[in-house]
Design a protein around this motif. Structure first.
Motif, PDB file in Angstrom:
ATOM      1  N   GLY A   1      14.371  12.491  -1.273  1.00 26.11           N
ATOM      2  CA  GLY A   1      15.117  12.059   0.092  1.00 26.11           C
ATOM      3  C   GLY A   1      16.265  12.779   0.060  1.00 26.11           C
ATOM      4  O   GLY A   1      17.028  12.583   1.460  1.00 26.11           O
ATOM      5  N   GLY A   2      16.898  13.266  -1.301  1.00 25.47           N
ATOM      6  CA  GLY A   2      17.840  14.064  -0.652  1.00 25.47           C
ATOM      7  C   GLY A   2      18.041  15.186   0.056  1.00 25.47           C
ATOM      8  O   GLY A   2      18.258  15.045   0.415  1.00 25.47           O
ATOM      9  N   GLN A   3      16.681  15.512  -0.132  1.00 22.54           N
ATOM     10  CA  GLN A   3      16.917  17.166   0.109  1.00 22.54           C
ATOM     11  C   GLN A   3      16.032  17.159   1.671  1.00 22.54           C
ATOM     12  O   GLN A   3      17.210  18.090   2.122  1.00 22.54           O
ATOM     13  N   PHE A   4      15.445  16.113   1.984  1.00 18.16           N
ATOM     14  CA  PHE A   4      15.388  16.042   3.307  1.00 18.16           C
ATOM     15  C   PHE A   4      16.548  15.310   4.260  1.00 18.16           C
ATOM     16  O   PHE A   4      16.439  16.141   5.007  1.00 18.16           O
ATOM     17  N   ALA A   5      17.528  14.632   3.825  1.00 17.40           N
ATOM     18  CA  ALA A   5      18.611  14.387   4.286  1.00 17.40           C
ATOM     19  C   ALA A   5      19.820  15.341   4.422  1.00 17.40           C
ATOM     20  O   ALA A   5      19.783  15.015   5.180  1.00 17.40           O
ATOM     21  N   VAL A   6      19.201  16.121   3.764  1.00 15.37           N
ATOM     22  CA  VAL A   6      20.364  17.628   3.757  1.00 15.37           C
ATOM     23  C   VAL A   6      19.395  18.115   5.245  1.00 15.37           C
ATOM     24  O   VAL A   6      20.491  19.030   5.521  1.00 15.37           O
ATOM     25  N   TRP A   7      18.910  18.153   4.680  1.00 13.28           N
ATOM     26  CA  TRP A   7      17.674  19.560   6.188  1.00 13.28           C
ATOM     27  C   TRP A   7      17.936  18.552   7.313  1.00 13.28           C
ATOM     28  O   TRP A   7      18.410  19.212   8.067  1.00 13.28           O
ATOM     29  N   GLY A   8      17.845  17.563   7.793  1.00 12.28           N
ATOM     30  CA  GLY A   8      18.214  16.389   8.718  1.00 12.28           C
ATOM     31  C   GLY A   8      19.243  16.675   9.285  1.00 12.28           C
ATOM     32  O   GLY A   8      19.666  16.592   9.832  1.00 12.28           O
ATOM     33  N   GLY A   9      20.979  16.053   8.093  1.00 13.88           N
ATOM     34  CA  GLY A   9      22.051  16.563   8.799  1.00 13.88           C
ATOM     35  C   GLY A   9      22.015  17.897   8.714  1.00 13.88           C
ATOM     36  O   GLY A   9      23.033  17.979  10.065  1.00 13.88           O
ATOM     37  N   LEU A  10      22.035  19.188   8.383  1.00 10.92           N
ATOM     38  CA  LEU A  10      22.242  20.097   9.131  1.00 10.92           C
ATOM     39  C   LEU A  10      21.449  20.910  10.721  1.00 10.92           C
ATOM     40  O   LEU A  10      22.563  21.456  10.997  1.00 10.92           O
ATOM     41  N   PHE A  11      20.196  19.772  10.414  1.00 10.72           N
ATOM     42  CA  PHE A  11      19.265  20.106  11.864  1.00 10.72           C
ATOM     43  C   PHE A  11      20.509  19.354  12.548  1.00 10.72           C
ATOM     44  O   PHE A  11      21.055  20.225  14.087  1.00 10.72           O
ATOM     45  N   ALA A  12      20.659  17.647  12.968  1.00 13.64           N
ATOM     46  CA  ALA A  12      21.121  17.861  13.536  1.00 13.64           C
ATOM     47  C   ALA A  12      23.241  18.773  13.750  1.00 13.64           C
ATOM     48  O   ALA A  12      22.956  18.090  15.226  1.00 13.64           O
ATOM     49  N   CYS A  13      23.219  18.462  13.029  1.00 17.74           N
ATOM     50  CA  CYS A  13      24.564  19.201  13.060  1.00 17.74           C
ATOM     51  C   CYS A  13      24.341  21.236  14.328  1.00 17.74           C
ATOM     52  O   CYS A  13      24.754  21.061  14.762  1.00 17.74           O
ATOM     53  N   CYS A  14      23.593  21.255  13.977  1.00 14.57           N
ATOM     54  CA  CYS A  14      23.168  22.430  15.374  1.00 14.57           C
ATOM     55  C   CYS A  14      22.194  22.221  16.004  1.00 14.57           C
ATOM     56  O   CYS A  14      22.902  22.886  17.594  1.00 14.57           O
ATOM     57  N   ASP A  15      21.864  20.973  16.078  1.00 16.75           N
ATOM     58  CA  ASP A  15      21.468  20.547  17.790  1.00 16.75           C
ATOM     59  C   ASP A  15      22.579  20.509  18.342  1.00 16.75           C
ATOM     60  O   ASP A  15      22.602  20.707  18.949  1.00 16.75           O
TER      61      ASP A  15
END
Length: 222
Positions: A65-79
């Motif tokens: 879950g933490g790995q998914f959260a890191v991926w989602g946070g980076l994706f949202a920042c780039c978006d």
């Protein structure tokens, strides 16, 4: 700013990061819980499968879950960064953000690994965006222009919808007037006017003759 893409209505950019982080963490926990429940039960010895699956879920599901959260946070920042720079939202923002997120997460493995991870991330986001657009078009209600075009092409549509027959209600159109009776008789036909009189002598004589029951005369001849 109009929104042009996305499978669902997303939050505005400052809050989108928190929303994506939370959603990715929940997705990772649920998926990791299911995966490690099965894997822990298979790896545990006989008689302790339930305890082994529970311990595997407690140890590994939050990590995923933490790995998914890191991926989602980076994706949202780039978006959000691309949205602010380009001043619009379209599928290209998501595709570029996916490629950038994959490259950032693989930065410690070297440039080659970064390029591979960026390509994989971009392709995955392109597939996701393409499927979202396809489903949106497939299940979207037809627009009024599409309905008018379908009615115009439909041969069974009423005349007012498809224009199959000319309209008679326009400003330059007129209905044909009904024929009016004429007082002039046609040629070779007698004209019967209002002052015509008829004789009743023949009809009275015929009625007196038809009242006799003898068919060979009036019955008085010898």
């Amino acid at each position: 700013m109009p929104r042009q893409s996305g499978m669902a209505d997303r939050e505005p950019c400052p809050w989108r990061i928190v929303d994506d982080v939370g959603g990715a963490f929940c997705m990772g926990n649920v998926g990791g819980g299911i995966w490690h429940t099965i894997k822990g039960a298979r790896m545990a010895p006989s008689g302790a499968r339930i305890a082994g699956s529970l311990s595997a879920v407690q140890a590994r599901a939050p990590v995923l879950g933490g790995q998914f959260a890191v991926w989602g946070g980076l994706f949202a920042c780039c978006d959000c960064s691309l949205t602010a720079v380009r001043q619009k939202e379209d599928p290209w923002n998501s595709i570029i953000s996916g490629a950038a997120t994959g490259g950032i997460l693989a930065a410690r493995a070297g440039p080659r690994a970064m390029a591979q991870a960026a390509a994989v991330g971009g392709v995955l986001l392109a597939l996701i965006e393409g499927m979202g657009i396809m489903f949106t078009k497939a299940f979207a209600a037809p627009s009024p222009d599409d309905l008018l075009a379908q009615q115009a092409m439909d041969p069974t549509a009423p005349p007012t919808a498809g224009g199959l027959f000319p309209s008679i209600s326009g400003p330059g159109s007129s209905l044909p007037s009904p024929p009016t009776p004429s007082n002039t008789p046609p040629e070779n036909e007698p004209f019967i006017g209002a002052d015509t009189t008829f004789s009743t002598e023949t009809s009275s004589h015929n009625s007196s003759q038809s009242s006799s029951w003898w068919p060979f005369g009036d019955g008085q001849s010898s």
